[in-house]
Design a protein around this motif. Structure first.
Motif, PDB file in Angstrom:
ATOM      1  N   LEU A 181       0.709  -1.091  -0.004  1.00 29.30           N
ATOM      2  CA  LEU A 181      -0.277  -0.271  -0.043  1.00 29.30           C
ATOM      3  C   LEU A 181       0.741   1.538  -0.177  1.00 29.30           C
ATOM      4  O   LEU A 181       1.818   0.926   1.215  1.00 29.30           O
ATOM      5  CB  LEU A 181      -0.896   0.138   0.863  1.00 29.30           C
ATOM      6  CG  LEU A 181      -1.802   1.080   1.253  1.00 29.30           C
ATOM      7  CD1 LEU A 181      -2.756   1.025   0.621  1.00 29.30           C
ATOM      8  CD2 LEU A 181      -2.790   1.270   3.104  1.00 29.30           C
ATOM      9  N   GLY A 182       0.780   2.214  -0.781  1.00 27.98           N
ATOM     10  CA  GLY A 182       1.949   3.338  -1.497  1.00 27.98           C
ATOM     11  C   GLY A 182       1.067   5.008  -0.550  1.00 27.98           C
ATOM     12  O   GLY A 182      -0.766   4.877  -0.901  1.00 27.98           O
ATOM     13  N   THR A 237      -6.064  -0.789  -9.744  1.00 32.35           N
ATOM     14  CA  THR A 237      -5.131  -0.166  -8.653  1.00 32.35           C
ATOM     15  C   THR A 237      -5.620   0.259  -7.803  1.00 32.35           C
ATOM     16  O   THR A 237      -7.008   0.766  -8.320  1.00 32.35           O
ATOM     17  CB  THR A 237      -4.448   0.922  -8.933  1.00 32.35           C
ATOM     18  OG1 THR A 237      -3.174   0.657 -10.140  1.00 32.35           O
ATOM     19  CG2 THR A 237      -4.021   2.042  -7.854  1.00 32.35           C
ATOM     20  N   LYS A 238      -5.870  -0.413  -5.772  1.00 29.55           N
ATOM     21  CA  LYS A 238      -7.338   0.162  -5.810  1.00 29.55           C
ATOM     22  C   LYS A 238      -6.891   1.377  -4.853  1.00 29.55           C
ATOM     23  O   LYS A 238      -5.426   1.441  -4.118  1.00 29.55           O
ATOM     24  CB  LYS A 238      -7.589  -0.917  -4.367  1.00 29.55           C
ATOM     25  CG  LYS A 238      -8.397  -1.977  -5.536  1.00 29.55           C
ATOM     26  CD  LYS A 238      -9.689  -2.722  -4.356  1.00 29.55           C
ATOM     27  CE  LYS A 238      -9.544  -3.959  -4.244  1.00 29.55           C
ATOM     28  NZ  LYS A 238      -9.140  -4.801  -5.064  1.00 29.55           N
ATOM     29  N   LEU A 239      -7.764   2.155  -4.691  1.00 28.04           N
ATOM     30  CA  LEU A 239      -7.666   3.880  -4.272  1.00 28.04           C
ATOM     31  C   LEU A 239      -8.316   4.541  -2.978  1.00 28.04           C
ATOM     32  O   LEU A 239      -9.004   4.277  -3.450  1.00 28.04           O
ATOM     33  CB  LEU A 239      -7.517   5.383  -4.590  1.00 28.04           C
ATOM     34  CG  LEU A 239      -7.743   6.144  -5.618  1.00 28.04           C
ATOM     35  CD1 LEU A 239      -6.430   7.109  -4.365  1.00 28.04           C
ATOM     36  CD2 LEU A 239      -7.542   7.147  -6.250  1.00 28.04           C
ATOM     37  N   CYS A 240      -7.770   4.434  -2.203  1.00 23.05           N
ATOM     38  CA  CYS A 240      -8.710   4.561  -1.377  1.00 23.05           C
ATOM     39  C   CYS A 240      -8.279   6.203  -0.562  1.00 23.05           C
ATOM     40  O   CYS A 240      -7.121   6.700  -0.942  1.00 23.05           O
ATOM     41  CB  CYS A 240      -8.206   4.021   0.213  1.00 23.05           C
ATOM     42  SG  CYS A 240      -8.227   2.318   0.400  1.00 23.05           S
ATOM     43  N   MET A 241      -9.440   6.844  -0.257  1.00 21.03           N
ATOM     44  CA  MET A 241      -9.230   8.610  -0.193  1.00 21.03           C
ATOM     45  C   MET A 241      -9.907   8.244   1.126  1.00 21.03           C
ATOM     46  O   MET A 241     -10.869   8.448   1.816  1.00 21.03           O
ATOM     47  CB  MET A 241     -10.362   9.661  -0.821  1.00 21.03           C
ATOM     48  CG  MET A 241     -10.455   9.224  -2.759  1.00 21.03           C
ATOM     49  SD  MET A 241      -8.967  10.704  -3.046  1.00 21.03           S
ATOM     50  CE  MET A 241      -8.725  10.189  -5.193  1.00 21.03           C
ATOM     51  N   LEU A 275      -5.725  -0.072   6.194  1.00 18.30           N
ATOM     52  CA  LEU A 275      -6.057  -0.483   5.507  1.00 18.30           C
ATOM     53  C   LEU A 275      -5.214  -1.318   4.935  1.00 18.30           C
ATOM     54  O   LEU A 275      -6.095  -2.127   3.733  1.00 18.30           O
ATOM     55  CB  LEU A 275      -5.721   0.950   4.722  1.00 18.30           C
ATOM     56  CG  LEU A 275      -7.212   2.649   4.520  1.00 18.30           C
ATOM     57  CD1 LEU A 275      -6.749   3.510   4.314  1.00 18.30           C
ATOM     58  CD2 LEU A 275      -8.624   1.641   5.116  1.00 18.30           C
ATOM     59  N   ALA A 276      -4.432  -1.374   4.989  1.00 10.55           N
ATOM     60  CA  ALA A 276      -3.346  -2.673   4.661  1.00 10.55           C
ATOM     61  C   ALA A 276      -3.764  -3.717   4.283  1.00 10.55           C
ATOM     62  O   ALA A 276      -3.563  -4.548   3.744  1.00 10.55           O
ATOM     63  CB  ALA A 276      -1.854  -1.682   4.749  1.00 10.55           C
ATOM     64  N   GLN A 277      -3.914  -3.621   5.893  1.00  8.33           N
ATOM     65  CA  GLN A 277      -4.293  -5.273   6.194  1.00  8.33           C
ATOM     66  C   GLN A 277      -5.953  -5.291   5.584  1.00  8.33           C
ATOM     67  O   GLN A 277      -6.199  -6.601   5.195  1.00  8.33           O
ATOM     68  CB  GLN A 277      -4.993  -5.018   8.124  1.00  8.33           C
ATOM     69  CG  GLN A 277      -3.368  -4.830   8.439  1.00  8.33           C
ATOM     70  CD  GLN A 277      -2.686  -5.465   8.720  1.00  8.33           C
ATOM     71  OE1 GLN A 277      -2.655  -5.939   8.633  1.00  8.33           O
ATOM     72  NE2 GLN A 277      -1.384  -4.914   9.795  1.00  8.33           N
ATOM     73  N   GLN A 278      -6.191  -4.823   5.808  1.00  6.34           N
ATOM     74  CA  GLN A 278      -7.512  -4.682   4.601  1.00  6.34           C
ATOM     75  C   GLN A 278      -8.224  -5.492   2.946  1.00  6.34           C
ATOM     76  O   GLN A 278      -8.286  -6.061   2.853  1.00  6.34           O
ATOM     77  CB  GLN A 278      -8.439  -3.762   5.154  1.00  6.34           C
ATOM     78  CG  GLN A 278      -9.065  -3.572   5.935  1.00  6.34           C
ATOM     79  CD  GLN A 278     -10.048  -2.392   5.921  1.00  6.34           C
ATOM     80  OE1 GLN A 278     -10.447  -1.489   5.297  1.00  6.34           O
ATOM     81  NE2 GLN A 278     -10.241  -1.715   7.200  1.00  6.34           N
ATOM     82  N   LEU A 279      -6.694  -4.581   2.867  1.00  2.00           N
ATOM     83  CA  LEU A 279      -6.353  -4.719   1.726  1.00  2.00           C
ATOM     84  C   LEU A 279      -5.116  -5.774   0.900  1.00  2.00           C
ATOM     85  O   LEU A 279      -5.039  -6.089  -0.009  1.00  2.00           O
ATOM     86  CB  LEU A 279      -5.651  -4.025   0.797  1.00  2.00           C
ATOM     87  CG  LEU A 279      -7.164  -2.168   0.676  1.00  2.00           C
ATOM     88  CD1 LEU A 279      -5.843  -1.109   0.273  1.00  2.00           C
ATOM     89  CD2 LEU A 279      -7.580  -2.630  -0.937  1.00  2.00           C
ATOM     90  N   GLY A 280      -5.023  -6.444   1.827  1.00  6.67           N
ATOM     91  CA  GLY A 280      -4.090  -7.446   1.748  1.00  6.67           C
ATOM     92  C   GLY A 280      -2.456  -7.141   1.418  1.00  6.67           C
ATOM     93  O   GLY A 280      -2.031  -8.594   0.477  1.00  6.67           O
TER      94      GLY A 280
END
Ligand code: ATP
Ligand code: MG
Length: 404
Positions: A181-182, A237-241, A275-280
């Protein structure tokens, strides 16, 4: 031979060295090449004796294919090629087609045989084709420093002929290095950092912290555009705002001004960690570079990363700003990154941020904040956007959703 299609030969570099994992790397590379060309019409990707053979419809301009192929990590070089059966007369004709319209003062033939069950050897191929080129072009042979190299590769069932190699993006195929996750600001550094990890085979989803409605949506638009640019290399890509303005306000009202920036970063990392945990994702990526700004001193970096349960990767840590800018230009993110915006970190920035914080001091300052409540607030307001390449038509409506 099928002349109504582009034929492309792709050579892979570092990938060839991956020993027993090689099939995994090759499979990922083939899947990515397929995806990169998927919107251009019916095509194929096929493995052949240590190289890949691609086809694409002839109506697609070569420049467009070149652009797409150039974005695929794991490709060492690629060439437009002509194919012929195992027949020297047919190979001569294919060489003529490959050289059609070209003038060159000197040349050499470089022949390789990946398929050896043929009566003719590399030397004989080179001699026969060399003579053929001399008969059809006003040129001369120069083995040492030729203006043009005609590559002839004999593989099972056919012969490949190509004259120009385009250098590929290098690196490893996306999908072979795990998920990250960046932290993507609207700035110059973080997209370059994400790019560098994609180049090492990672899938990099991204998170952007914004201060809407305290500031306008400019930083969100930039982050979305940057995410889309990066998606050209990894296809999804998943982008979280994440709404961060409220968190910042609480920090501002409760802790000494000099500590604000370090606290902003610690809260960003805490949120990113969830969020990283949620996105694996298995690690975080930032665009930090040692000493670039007050929050990026060694002592502050240490205090900041202490809150993350995941490793924090900083691929730009030893790079100069000028090097990062050059890379941003090269990967096409520069123009977006320099667009004016008010990053959330320009909001409530102290005049003199502390450059040498210590963990006990910062932890003591954070006692004044209800950390679980702040995290919940930010996470509840987080909006998720998906970017795909090639872009699906609904992306326009997603952009519209951002405006709402
Ligand atoms: P950048 O050019 O990437 O914005 P920077 O030199 O401006 O970096 P900082 O603003 O201190 O440096 O940010 C350091 C890193 O923290 C960024 O590279 C990025 O990874 C992360 N970051 C900073 N602001 C944000 C944000 N608003 N959203 C997501 N990540 C951020
Ligand atoms: Mg920044």
């Amino acid at each position: 031979m099928d002349d109504t299609r582009h034929h492309i030969v792709v050579h892979y570099g570092e990938l060839g060295l991956k020993g027993r994992n090689r099939p995994v790397f090759l499979h990922a590379l083939m899947r990515n090449l397929h995806q990169a060309l998927s919107s251009l019409g019916e095509g194929s990707v096929e493995q052949q004796s240590g190289r890949l053979l691609l086809t694409a419809p002839e109506r697609v301009p070569w420049e467009q294919l070149e652009e797409r192929l150039h974005q695929v990590f794991g490709v060492a070089n690629f060439s437009r090629c002509w194919t012929a059966p195992h027949d020297l007369e047919a190979v001569k004709q294919a060489v003529s087609r490959a050289l059609h319209g070209r003038t060159f003062g000197s040349f050499r033939i470089t022949a390789r045989r990946a398929f050896k069950e043929l009566p003719w050897g590399s030397q004989e191929i080179s001699r026969t084709l060399g003579t053929h080129v001399l008969e059809t072009h006003a040129t001369r042979v120069d083995l040492k420093n030729p203006e043009l190299v005609v590559h002839v590769e004999v593989i099972p069932r056919r012969t490949l002929i190509y004259v120009e190699k385009t250098v590929g993006a290098g690196g490893l195929p996306v999908g072979t290095g795990g998920t990250l996750l960046g932290l993507l600001s609207g700035g110059l550094d973080s997209p370059v950092a994400a790019y560098r990890m994609m180049k090492r085979g990672c899938q990099v989803h991204v998170v952007h912290f914004h201060s809407y409605p305290f500031l306008d949506r400019a930083s969100q638009h930039k982050a979305h555009t940057l995410a889309r640019l990066l998606t050209r290399h990894q296809y999804h890509t998943k982008l979280c705002m994440v709404p961060f303005g409220e968190v910042q306000q609480r920090i501002v009202s409760a802790v000494p001004a000099a500590y604000r920036v370090v606290l902003y970063r610690r809260y960003m990392l805490r949120i990113a960690d969830v969020l990283a945990q949620q996105l694996g994702a298995h690690a975080l990526v930032t665009g930090e570079s040692l000493g670039q700004v007050a929050s990026q001193t060694l002592s502050n970096l240490r205090v900041i990363e202490a809150v993350s349960t995941l490793p924090v990767l900083r691929p730009l840590i030893g790079m100069d700003k000028a090097e990062i800018m050059a890379q941003a230009e090269a990967i096409g993110t520069y123009a977006t990154s320099i667009l004016p915006d008010q990053d959330c970190c320009t909001l409530f920035v102290p005049r003199r941020p502390a450059t040498r914080t210590t963990l006990p001091d910062i932890e003591a300052a954070e006692q004044a904040l209800d950390t679980p409540a702040l995290l919940q607030l930010a996470l509840e307001g987080t909006q998720r956007i998906t970017c795909d390449f090639p872009e699906v038509p609904t992306s326009a409506s997603r952009e519209a959703a951002l405006e709402a």
